[in-house]
Design a protein around this motif. Structure first.
Motif, short mmCIF file in Angstrom:
data_model
loop_
_atom_site.label_atom_id
_atom_site.label_comp_id
_atom_site.label_asym_id
_atom_site.label_seq_id
_atom_site.Cartn_x
_atom_site.Cartn_y
_atom_site.Cartn_z
N VAL A 104 0.84 -1.20 0.00
CA VAL A 104 0.00 0.00 0.00
C VAL A 104 0.88 1.24 0.00
O VAL A 104 1.90 1.30 0.69
N LYS A 136 -3.23 -0.20 -4.43
CA LYS A 136 -3.93 0.36 -3.27
C LYS A 136 -3.17 1.57 -2.75
O LYS A 136 -1.94 1.60 -2.72
N MET A 138 -3.64 4.51 0.59
CA MET A 138 -4.35 4.93 1.80
C MET A 138 -4.19 6.42 1.98
O MET A 138 -3.07 6.95 1.94
N ARG A 154 -7.31 1.23 -5.93
CA ARG A 154 -8.23 1.20 -4.80
C ARG A 154 -7.82 2.25 -3.78
O ARG A 154 -6.66 2.32 -3.38
N ILE A 156 -8.21 3.71 -0.02
CA ILE A 156 -8.59 3.36 1.35
C ILE A 156 -8.58 4.65 2.17
O ILE A 156 -7.53 5.26 2.36
N VAL A 158 -9.00 6.64 5.64
CA VAL A 158 -8.94 6.43 7.10
C VAL A 158 -8.93 7.79 7.78
O VAL A 158 -8.41 8.77 7.23
N TRP A 167 -6.79 -1.46 9.97
CA TRP A 167 -6.97 -1.96 8.60
C TRP A 167 -5.83 -2.90 8.23
O TRP A 167 -6.04 -3.87 7.49
#
Length: 525
Positions: A104, A136, A138, A154, A156, A158, A167
């Motif tokens: 990530v 991915k 974040m 993707r 993510i 938070v 996670w």
């Protein structure tokens, strides 16, 4: 304990470079060592990350912690590495999964309370992560919508470091927090220029047609006229007749907005930007710079749109001269002591100026008090090399009521179009521009260019589309007399092709070349 790795992104201009964030825990006295050429803001992340981890309920190790940012020779700037540093440290101590964090890209700044704060430049950072092959990323909750504009990766979202750790498999119980939001300023809308319609401009059909030509070919424009002649009104409505941005242009424009910290909505910006810096602006504010992170200037923010300099002779000569390189190259490279950053800078320049310091020269109602020398000195502030890069030169006059009414009665002297097509709404003019650009794009399909203003002069003069002498005879004579330069010769040819595209002609005629020369040498002067 094995070294834990995760990733972040370092931005250099609009170019993002994926940075590997390594964390190692070794025996010894408690310490937090950060290496890898960080700037001051990034160096201070040691205190932010440690305090955030404690207040989030997932404290870092009390042993010696070393964080390496690789490649070590690449300068890293800003606070956007905080999240990556924190999760790498937690992974090294075994609190989260090493394999999980290694797949990530982490972006975000940490507050002392452990919440994640939004950062500028998320859109180009996520785009760089996707290009590097990551699946991915974040990001802070407030940046999620912006990050989701990049397809194929993707996102993510938070709200805190604790949520990020959970996670990644940490055994902490969730603790709801209020996410840090974006600044209150609203995101720029794709309809911002909808209220400025060209139909509001009365009595300036020649200028409207000239701006239509500029929009169709991407040409630069200068306007000289007394106050109240409508120069600012015309310039402000130029973006409204430009076509929507392509996918690549929209991503570029939105990425620039993200880089300067402007709020980003749920979709890419599809309308061309409009920048109008004040004449007191410095050279750095025009091209970009800064003592820390290099921030884009007005020429960068105007990319794929319009840069309008009102009262252009009032700008310092040094500021005007910095425009020459981006006008030719379409890019700007900013060199500072803390690094070098390259930005796109392909825009349409619109200059507006009064005819003299008092602004009354040529007015039938007011008497000008300026001497001929004062008038020449005033307009001479716009240097010859700068004006040589301007394709269309207009002389805009204040019109009487009778002239304003009569202006609708005849066609434009530039191309002979019916007045309804030259003085209509912005939507109607935009349709003409879209059709003309489609003609040019089809003709230039096998070349690196899409607009006439960007075509190489040598290709126009000697390539497969070169015009015979019988068509360019008026232009040849002007060049032989020294009335135009070689650069002016090429720019006039580009204008002639744009006029032909607006007329749906397969190739320019002598009339188109003459009209282009008319525009180039100062229409209405």
């Amino acid at each position: 304990m094995a070294v834990a790795r995760t990733f972040a992104v370092a931005l250099n201009g609009l170019d993002g470079h994926v940075v590997e964030v390594e964390a190692d825990i070794a025996p010894g006295l408690p310490a937090f060592v950060l290496i890898g050429l960080p700037d001051t803001a990034l160096g201070e992340s040691r205190e932010r990350v440690r305090a955030a981890a404690v207040n989030a309920g997932c404290p870092l190790t009390q042993r010696k912690l070393t964080i390496n940012l690789s490649p070590a020779a690449l300068r890293k700037q800003g606070s956007g590495f905080d999240l990556a540093i924190a999760v790498a440290a937690l992974a090294a101590s075994g609190d989260v999964g090493v394999e999980s964090v290694s797949g990530v890209v982490h972006l975000g700044e940490l507050g002392l309370d452990g919440r994640l704060r939004p950062i500028p430049g998320v859109l180009p950072s996520v785009a760089a992560a996707r290009r590097a092959g990551f699946a991915k990323v974040m990001v802070p909750t407030a940046n999620a919508e912006e990050a989701e504009l990049v397809e194929g990766i993707r996102v993510i979202a938070v709200a805190s470091l604790r949520d990020a750790a959970i996670w990644h498999g940490a055994g902490f119980s969730p603790e709801p927090v209020d996410p840090v939001g974006l600044p209150a300023a609203g995101a720029r809308s794709n309809e911002d220029d909808g209220a400025l319609d060209m139909i509001d401009v009365l009595g300036n059909d020649e200028a409207i047609e000239a701006l239509t030509v500029a929009a169709a070919g991407g040409h630069h424009v200068s306007m000289v006229g007394p106050p109240g002649a409508g120069k600012t009104m015309l310039a402000a409505r130029l973006p409204g007749i430009l076509p929507d941005l392509t996918d690549d242009e929209a991503l570029e424009v939105t990425s620039i907005l993200s880089l300067v910290g402007a709020p980003i909505g749920r979709e890419l910006m599809r309308r061309p930007p409009f920048e109008a810096p004040h004449h007191t602006a410095s050279a750095i504010s025009i091209v970009g710079g800064g003592s820390g992170r290099i921030v884009p200037g007005a020429v960068v923010r105007a990319t794929n749109g319009v840069l309008f300099l009102d009262e252009a002779p009032e700008f310092p000569a040094r500021v005007l001269d910095v425009l020459r390189q981006p006008l030719e190259a379409g890019t700007i490279t900013v060199h500072r002591a803390n690094g070098v950053a390259a930005f796109p800078a392909r825009f349409q320049l619109v200059l507006a100026a009064n005819p003299c310091p008092c602004g009354r020269y040529g007015s039938p109602d007011d008497e000008c008090t300026c001497t001929p020398i004062a008038r020449r000195r005033y307009l001479a502030r716009l240097s010859g090399p700068l004006l040589d890069r301007v394709d269309i030169r207009l002389s805009v006059r204040r019109l009487s009521v009778a002239a304003m009414r009569a202006s609708r009665a005849g066609g434009s002297p530039i191309s002979g179009h019916e007045p309804e097509s030259t003085s209509g709404s912005s939507a109607a003019i935009r349709q003409r521009v879209v059709e003309a650009r489609a003609v040019a794009a089809e003709r230039l399909a096998a070349t690196p260019w899409t607009r006439n203003a960007h075509v190489s002069g040598s290709w126009l003069r000697t390539g497969p589309r070169h015009l015979p002498h019988a068509v360019t005879s008026s232009l040849d004579r002007a060049f032989e007399r020294g009335a135009i330069t070689m650069r002016g010769f090429d720019r006039t040819l580009r204008l002639a092709w744009t006029l032909a595209d607006l007329d749906s002609a397969s190739t320019p005629t002598a009339h188109h070349v003459g009209a282009a020369l008319f525009l180039r040498r100062g229409m209405g002067s």
